[in-house]
Scaffold this motif. Sequence first.
Motif, PDB file in Angstrom:
ATOM      1  N   ALA A   1      48.172  -0.488 107.896  1.00 27.24           N
ATOM      2  CA  ALA A   1      48.273   0.934 108.241  1.00 27.24           C
ATOM      3  C   ALA A   1      48.940   1.069 109.605  1.00 27.24           C
ATOM      4  CB  ALA A   1      46.894   1.568 108.258  1.00 27.24           C
ATOM      5  N   LYS A   2      49.803   2.063 109.733  1.00 27.66           N
ATOM      6  CA  LYS A   2      50.536   2.304 110.979  1.00 27.66           C
ATOM      7  C   LYS A   2      50.175   3.694 111.500  1.00 27.66           C
ATOM      8  CE  LYS A   2      55.242   3.095 112.567  1.00 27.66           C
ATOM      9  NZ  LYS A   2      56.635   3.221 112.141  1.00 27.66           N
ATOM     10  N   LEU A   3      49.673   3.753 112.719  1.00 27.81           N
ATOM     11  CA  LEU A   3      49.343   5.030 113.327  1.00 27.81           C
ATOM     12  C   LEU A   3      50.620   5.808 113.617  1.00 27.81           C
ATOM     13  CD1 LEU A   3      47.174   6.913 114.552  1.00 27.81           C
ATOM     14  CD2 LEU A   3      47.529   5.693 116.710  1.00 27.81           C
ATOM     15  N   LEU A   4      50.724   7.026 113.074  1.00 32.25           N
ATOM     16  CA  LEU A   4      51.886   7.869 113.324  1.00 32.25           C
ATOM     17  C   LEU A   4      51.611   8.847 114.462  1.00 32.25           C
ATOM     18  CD1 LEU A   4      52.965   8.722 109.655  1.00 32.25           C
ATOM     19  CD2 LEU A   4      53.900   6.958 111.173  1.00 32.25           C
ATOM     20  N   TYR A   5      50.445   9.499 114.435  1.00 31.99           N
ATOM     21  CA  TYR A   5      50.088  10.484 115.462  1.00 31.99           C
ATOM     22  C   TYR A   5      48.588  10.475 115.684  1.00 31.99           C
ATOM     23  CZ  TYR A   5      54.645  12.437 114.294  1.00 31.99           C
ATOM     24  OH  TYR A   5      55.977  12.602 114.043  1.00 31.99           O
ATOM     25  N   ARG A   6      48.197  10.700 116.911  1.00 32.81           N
ATOM     26  CA  ARG A   6      46.793  10.926 117.265  1.00 32.81           C
ATOM     27  C   ARG A   6      46.811  11.962 118.379  1.00 32.81           C
ATOM     28  NH1 ARG A   6      41.962   7.484 117.123  1.00 32.81           N
ATOM     29  NH2 ARG A   6      43.359   5.988 116.153  1.00 32.81           N
ATOM     30  N   PHE A   7      46.062  13.031 118.225  1.00 34.60           N
ATOM     31  CA  PHE A   7      46.025  14.048 119.266  1.00 34.60           C
ATOM     32  C   PHE A   7      44.638  14.651 119.356  1.00 34.60           C
ATOM     33  CE2 PHE A   7      47.453  16.055 115.347  1.00 34.60           C
ATOM     34  CZ  PHE A   7      46.661  17.180 115.248  1.00 34.60           C
ATOM     35  N   ARG A   8      44.326  15.139 120.520  1.00 33.56           N
ATOM     36  CA  ARG A   8      43.094  15.883 120.785  1.00 33.56           C
ATOM     37  C   ARG A   8      43.391  16.764 121.988  1.00 33.56           C
ATOM     38  NH1 ARG A   8      37.182  15.452 120.448  1.00 33.56           N
ATOM     39  NH2 ARG A   8      36.372  16.438 122.322  1.00 33.56           N
TER      40      ARG A   8
ATOM     41  N   SER B   1      45.865  11.034  95.817  1.00 30.31           N
ATOM     42  CA  SER B   1      47.140  11.406  96.448  1.00 30.31           C
ATOM     43  C   SER B   1      48.231  10.445  95.985  1.00 30.31           C
ATOM     44  CB  SER B   1      47.025  11.334  97.976  1.00 30.31           C
ATOM     45  OG  SER B   1      46.059  12.237  98.461  1.00 30.31           O
ATOM     46  N   GLU B   2      49.465  10.917  95.964  1.00 31.81           N
ATOM     47  CA  GLU B   2      50.581  10.083  95.507  1.00 31.81           C
ATOM     48  C   GLU B   2      51.501   9.649  96.637  1.00 31.81           C
ATOM     49  OE1 GLU B   2      52.460  12.252  92.352  1.00 31.81           O
ATOM     50  OE2 GLU B   2      50.697  12.116  91.067  1.00 31.81           O
ATOM     51  N   HIS B   3      51.183  10.007  97.863  1.00 30.86           N
ATOM     52  CA  HIS B   3      52.013   9.656  99.014  1.00 30.86           C
ATOM     53  C   HIS B   3      51.289   8.609  99.856  1.00 30.86           C
ATOM     54  CE1 HIS B   3      49.279  12.105 101.387  1.00 30.86           C
ATOM     55  NE2 HIS B   3      49.347  12.980 100.385  1.00 30.86           N
ATOM     56  N   ARG B   4      51.990   8.030 100.823  1.00 30.36           N
ATOM     57  CA  ARG B   4      51.426   6.966 101.655  1.00 30.36           C
ATOM     58  C   ARG B   4      51.057   7.449 103.055  1.00 30.36           C
ATOM     59  NH1 ARG B   4      54.161   2.269 102.635  1.00 30.36           N
ATOM     60  NH2 ARG B   4      56.054   3.464 102.920  1.00 30.36           N
ATOM     61  N   VAL B   5      50.482   8.636 103.121  1.00 32.64           N
ATOM     62  CA  VAL B   5      50.035   9.186 104.403  1.00 32.64           C
ATOM     63  C   VAL B   5      48.544   9.492 104.282  1.00 32.64           C
ATOM     64  CG1 VAL B   5      50.282  11.080 106.059  1.00 32.64           C
ATOM     65  CG2 VAL B   5      52.299  10.157 104.909  1.00 32.64           C
ATOM     66  N   LYS B   6      47.766   8.992 105.234  1.00 31.94           N
ATOM     67  CA  LYS B   6      46.329   9.284 105.327  1.00 31.94           C
ATOM     68  C   LYS B   6      46.144  10.140 106.567  1.00 31.94           C
ATOM     69  CE  LYS B   6      41.797   8.621 104.905  1.00 31.94           C
ATOM     70  NZ  LYS B   6      41.187   9.808 104.375  1.00 31.94           N
ATOM     71  N   TYR B   7      45.401  11.235 106.456  1.00 35.14           N
ATOM     72  CA  TYR B   7      45.281  12.146 107.591  1.00 35.14           C
ATOM     73  C   TYR B   7      43.918  12.805 107.657  1.00 35.14           C
ATOM     74  CZ  TYR B   7      46.355  15.532 103.917  1.00 35.14           C
ATOM     75  OH  TYR B   7      46.328  16.260 102.766  1.00 35.14           O
ATOM     76  N   ARG B   8      43.592  13.244 108.870  1.00 34.02           N
ATOM     77  CA  ARG B   8      42.387  14.017 109.154  1.00 34.02           C
ATOM     78  C   ARG B   8      42.719  14.916 110.328  1.00 34.02           C
ATOM     79  NH1 ARG B   8      39.023  12.956 113.037  1.00 34.02           N
ATOM     80  NH2 ARG B   8      39.648  10.771 113.133  1.00 34.02           N
ATOM     81  N   LEU B   9      42.706  16.219 110.104  1.00 31.84           N
ATOM     82  CA  LEU B   9      43.004  17.210 111.140  1.00 31.84           C
ATOM     83  C   LEU B   9      41.837  18.198 111.169  1.00 31.84           C
ATOM     84  CD1 LEU B   9      46.655  18.006 110.001  1.00 31.84           C
ATOM     85  CD2 LEU B   9      45.961  16.316 111.681  1.00 31.84           C
ATOM     86  N   VAL B  10      41.422  18.600 112.365  1.00 31.89           N
ATOM     87  CA  VAL B  10      40.272  19.494 112.440  1.00 31.89           C
ATOM     88  C   VAL B  10      40.401  20.436 113.645  1.00 31.89           C
ATOM     89  CG1 VAL B  10      38.846  17.897 113.798  1.00 31.89           C
ATOM     90  CG2 VAL B  10      37.741  19.546 112.297  1.00 31.89           C
ATOM     91  N   PHE B  11      39.895  21.651 113.455  1.00 28.16           N
ATOM     92  CA  PHE B  11      39.769  22.636 114.527  1.00 28.16           C
ATOM     93  C   PHE B  11      38.296  23.001 114.617  1.00 28.16           C
ATOM     94  CE2 PHE B  11      40.055  27.352 115.651  1.00 28.16           C
ATOM     95  CZ  PHE B  11      40.209  27.124 117.018  1.00 28.16           C
ATOM     96  N   VAL B  12      37.688  22.716 115.764  1.00 28.79           N
ATOM     97  CA  VAL B  12      36.259  22.918 115.969  1.00 28.79           C
ATOM     98  C   VAL B  12      36.050  23.901 117.124  1.00 28.79           C
ATOM     99  CG1 VAL B  12      34.097  21.775 116.582  1.00 28.79           C
ATOM    100  CG2 VAL B  12      35.763  20.585 115.159  1.00 28.79           C
TER     101      VAL B  12
ATOM    102  N   VAL C   1      54.817  15.061 106.789  1.00 31.93           N
ATOM    103  CA  VAL C   1      53.968  15.141 107.979  1.00 31.93           C
ATOM    104  C   VAL C   1      54.261  16.404 108.791  1.00 31.93           C
ATOM    105  CG1 VAL C   1      53.392  14.032 110.169  1.00 31.93           C
ATOM    106  CG2 VAL C   1      53.556  12.662 108.082  1.00 31.93           C
ATOM    107  N   ALA C   2      55.521  16.743 108.979  1.00 30.72           N
ATOM    108  CA  ALA C   2      55.868  17.932 109.773  1.00 30.72           C
ATOM    109  C   ALA C   2      55.283  19.196 109.142  1.00 30.72           C
ATOM    110  CB  ALA C   2      57.381  18.050 109.916  1.00 30.72           C
TER     111      ALA C   2
END
Length: 91
Positions: A3-10, A32-43, A76-77
């Motif tokens: 796995a390759k980290l593409l973005y990490r933000f906080r 899912s059929e793509h090779r992107v794993k993601y988790r985005l959250v607004f708290v 991703v965009a």
Amino acid sequence: MDAKLLYRFREVYGPGIIEGVIWEVPYPVLPSEHRVKYRLVFVVHGNRLVGYDNERGKGDHKHIMGQQFPYIFRDVATLVQDFILDVKGVQ
């Protein structure tokens, strides 16, 4: 390929925090059929108002104000753009 980290933000966003991690993975996270794993959250004040993820077995989906909806991943965009639009929509 590992796995390759593409973005990490906080960061502070309005009254809360937006946080996300996006990875390129060697194989899709089924169903899912793509090779992107993601988790985005607004708290805000400890409550998740918006969340996007693609966990194994559930595939691409989003959480808005306690409800879950399917999400169609394009790239991703677009993922980040859609997430921010939903964040703006709950403020």
